[in-house]
Design a protein around this motif. Structure first.
Motif, PDB file in Angstrom:
ATOM      1  N   LYS A 122      -6.260   2.962   8.249  1.00 26.38           N
ATOM      2  CA  LYS A 122      -6.762   1.830   7.927  1.00 26.38           C
ATOM      3  C   LYS A 122      -5.675   1.119   7.194  1.00 26.38           C
ATOM      4  CE  LYS A 122     -10.680  -0.429   7.920  1.00 26.38           C
ATOM      5  NZ  LYS A 122     -11.038  -0.798   9.449  1.00 26.38           N
ATOM      6  N   MET A 123      -4.983   1.820   6.282  1.00 27.40           N
ATOM      7  CA  MET A 123      -3.776   1.263   5.569  1.00 27.40           C
ATOM      8  C   MET A 123      -2.735   0.692   6.589  1.00 27.40           C
ATOM      9  SD  MET A 123      -3.002   4.348   2.924  1.00 27.40           S
ATOM     10  CE  MET A 123      -3.736   4.678   1.220  1.00 27.40           C
ATOM     11  N   LYS A 141      -4.911   6.720   6.548  1.00 22.34           N
ATOM     12  CA  LYS A 141      -3.672   6.232   6.707  1.00 22.34           C
ATOM     13  C   LYS A 141      -3.609   5.169   7.899  1.00 22.34           C
ATOM     14  CE  LYS A 141      -1.397  10.505   5.694  1.00 22.34           C
ATOM     15  NZ  LYS A 141      -0.522  10.139   4.869  1.00 22.34           N
ATOM     16  N   LEU A 197     -10.560  -0.728   1.874  1.00 21.15           N
ATOM     17  CA  LEU A 197      -9.070  -1.150   2.622  1.00 21.15           C
ATOM     18  C   LEU A 197      -9.347  -1.932   3.625  1.00 21.15           C
ATOM     19  CD1 LEU A 197      -7.369   2.527   3.090  1.00 21.15           C
ATOM     20  CD2 LEU A 197      -6.693   0.605   1.897  1.00 21.15           C
ATOM     21  N   ILE A 257       1.067  -1.277  -0.038  1.00 22.11           N
ATOM     22  CA  ILE A 257       0.071  -0.017   0.091  1.00 22.11           C
ATOM     23  C   ILE A 257       0.969   1.093  -0.122  1.00 22.11           C
ATOM     24  CG2 ILE A 257      -1.624   1.526   1.246  1.00 22.11           C
ATOM     25  CD1 ILE A 257      -3.064  -1.143   2.321  1.00 22.11           C
ATOM     26  N   ALA A 309       2.895  -1.613   3.952  1.00 19.94           N
ATOM     27  CA  ALA A 309       2.250  -0.327   3.798  1.00 19.94           C
ATOM     28  C   ALA A 309       3.137   0.889   4.206  1.00 19.94           C
ATOM     29  CB  ALA A 309       1.051  -0.099   4.778  1.00 19.94           C
ATOM     30  N   ASP A 326       0.590   5.552   0.343  1.00 16.91           N
ATOM     31  CA  ASP A 326      -0.469   6.438   0.529  1.00 16.91           C
ATOM     32  C   ASP A 326      -0.429   7.613  -0.345  1.00 16.91           C
ATOM     33  OD1 ASP A 326       1.681   8.156   1.746  1.00 16.91           O
ATOM     34  OD2 ASP A 326       0.929   7.995   3.784  1.00 16.91           O
ATOM     35  N   THR A 355      -3.223   2.118  -3.700  1.00 11.30           N
ATOM     36  CA  THR A 355      -2.800   3.475  -3.427  1.00 11.30           C
ATOM     37  C   THR A 355      -4.334   4.001  -3.648  1.00 11.30           C
ATOM     38  OG1 THR A 355      -1.565   5.184  -3.989  1.00 11.30           O
ATOM     39  CG2 THR A 355      -2.237   3.893  -5.719  1.00 11.30           C
ATOM     40  N   ASN A 356      -4.250   5.322  -2.974  1.00  3.38           N
ATOM     41  CA  ASN A 356      -5.271   6.389  -3.138  1.00  3.38           C
ATOM     42  C   ASN A 356      -4.599   7.594  -3.743  1.00  3.38           C
ATOM     43  OD1 ASN A 356      -3.899   7.212  -1.150  1.00  3.38           O
ATOM     44  ND2 ASN A 356      -5.430   8.325  -0.068  1.00  3.38           N
ATOM     45  N   ILE A 374       3.561   4.802   4.790  1.00  2.00           N
ATOM     46  CA  ILE A 374       2.991   5.877   5.295  1.00  2.00           C
ATOM     47  C   ILE A 374       3.931   7.117   5.506  1.00  2.00           C
ATOM     48  CG2 ILE A 374       1.365   6.525   7.140  1.00  2.00           C
ATOM     49  CD1 ILE A 374       0.263   4.080   5.570  1.00  2.00           C
TER      50      ILE A 374
END
Length: 258
Positions: free
Chosen positions: A192-193, A190, A160, A97, A168, A99, A120-121, A170
């Motif tokens: 939740k990731m 973040k 997510l 993941i 992940a 961010d 990713t978002n 971050i």
């Protein structure tokens, strides 16, 4: 010229040009490199600037959100080195993941076609990685922040909750011994990731230490590794050892060269 006058002119230069180097100060004010260094140290002590490798930039007020383009313009060499090291620890075949922070985006820039799956978002990271055929991209769906170039909202958080990933990465707005902070909207995503990953890696340059940014979204219990650009203070090293958080520093270690 008195130091106070010179420091004020340095700030005015930064407001016009966004950054200043030690060489600029030497040239503009006809002073030695040691004098330029002392000026920057004093301005940093007053929280008037953020020192970078070879110079300085202006700090951004906590409640000010810069545009996507402006954020990319202010990616420092330190952040790029952090991102490169982060990409190096991604293994072939992993699900990761990323961010939407600019430091994490530099990780995407350095994946160099590794065979992995990226969730990713970040619209920027998804677009960038679309050029790498070996990378499978899953762009989270939700509301689009056109200015900041990322996807957010309850649908992102809900999606997510269905993922299990290897790592992940971050980025954060501020980092203290109490935990991590960012804007509220980003912080919820973040968090939740972090919950979705076997290993959580926080990417933070030295300017983020001992700073708070609006919304505390996680504490150290969720973090496995910290990648930063220079060794933190002894107090921080002791704290991180107690939290069993591994520290990685890019090699060669980036230091301030003023």
């Amino acid at each position: 010229m008195f130091q106070e006058e010179r420091m004020q002119l340095i700030i005015e230069h930064l407001r016009k040009h966004n950054r200043i180097s030690a060489d600029d100060i030497v040239s503009l004010f006809d002073v030695s490199r040691d004098t330029a260094r002392r000026d920057l140290i004093k301005l940093e002590e007053q929280d008037a600037i953020i020192r970078t490798r070879g110079g300085a930039i202006l700090p951004v007020p906590p409640d000010e959100r810069r545009s996507y383009k402006d954020r990319l313009l202010h990616i420092s060499d330190e952040k790029r080195a952090i991102g490169k090291l982060a990409a190096a620890i991604v293994r072939q075949g992993e699900h990761i993941i990323l961010d939407s922070s600019t430091t994490v985006q530099t990780c995407a820039e350095n994946l160099n076609g590794k065979s992995c799956t990226v969730i990713t978002n970040s619209i920027y990271s998804a677009d960038l990685l679309s050029n790498h055929t070996a990378v499978e991209i899953r762009l989270l769906g939700g509301k689009v922040d056109k200015e900041q170039r990322y996807v957010y909202g309850t649908s992102v958080i809900e999606t997510l909750s269905h993922y299990y990933v290897d790592k992940a990465f971050i980025g954060i707005g501020g980092i203290t011994m109490d935990g991590f902070s960012a804007s509220e909207e980003e912080g919820k995503i973040k968090h939740k990731m972090m919950q979705a990953a076997k290993q959580v890696i926080v990417l933070a340059d030295h300017s983020k230490f001992d700073k708070r940014y609006g919304y505390r979204f996680a504490d150290w219990s969720l973090v496995d590794m910290l990648i930063t650009d220079q060794w933190p203070s002894q107090d921080w090293r002791t704290f991180l050892a107690e939290q069993q958080v591994e520290i990685l520093i890019p090699e060669p270690t980036i230091e301030k060269e003023l």
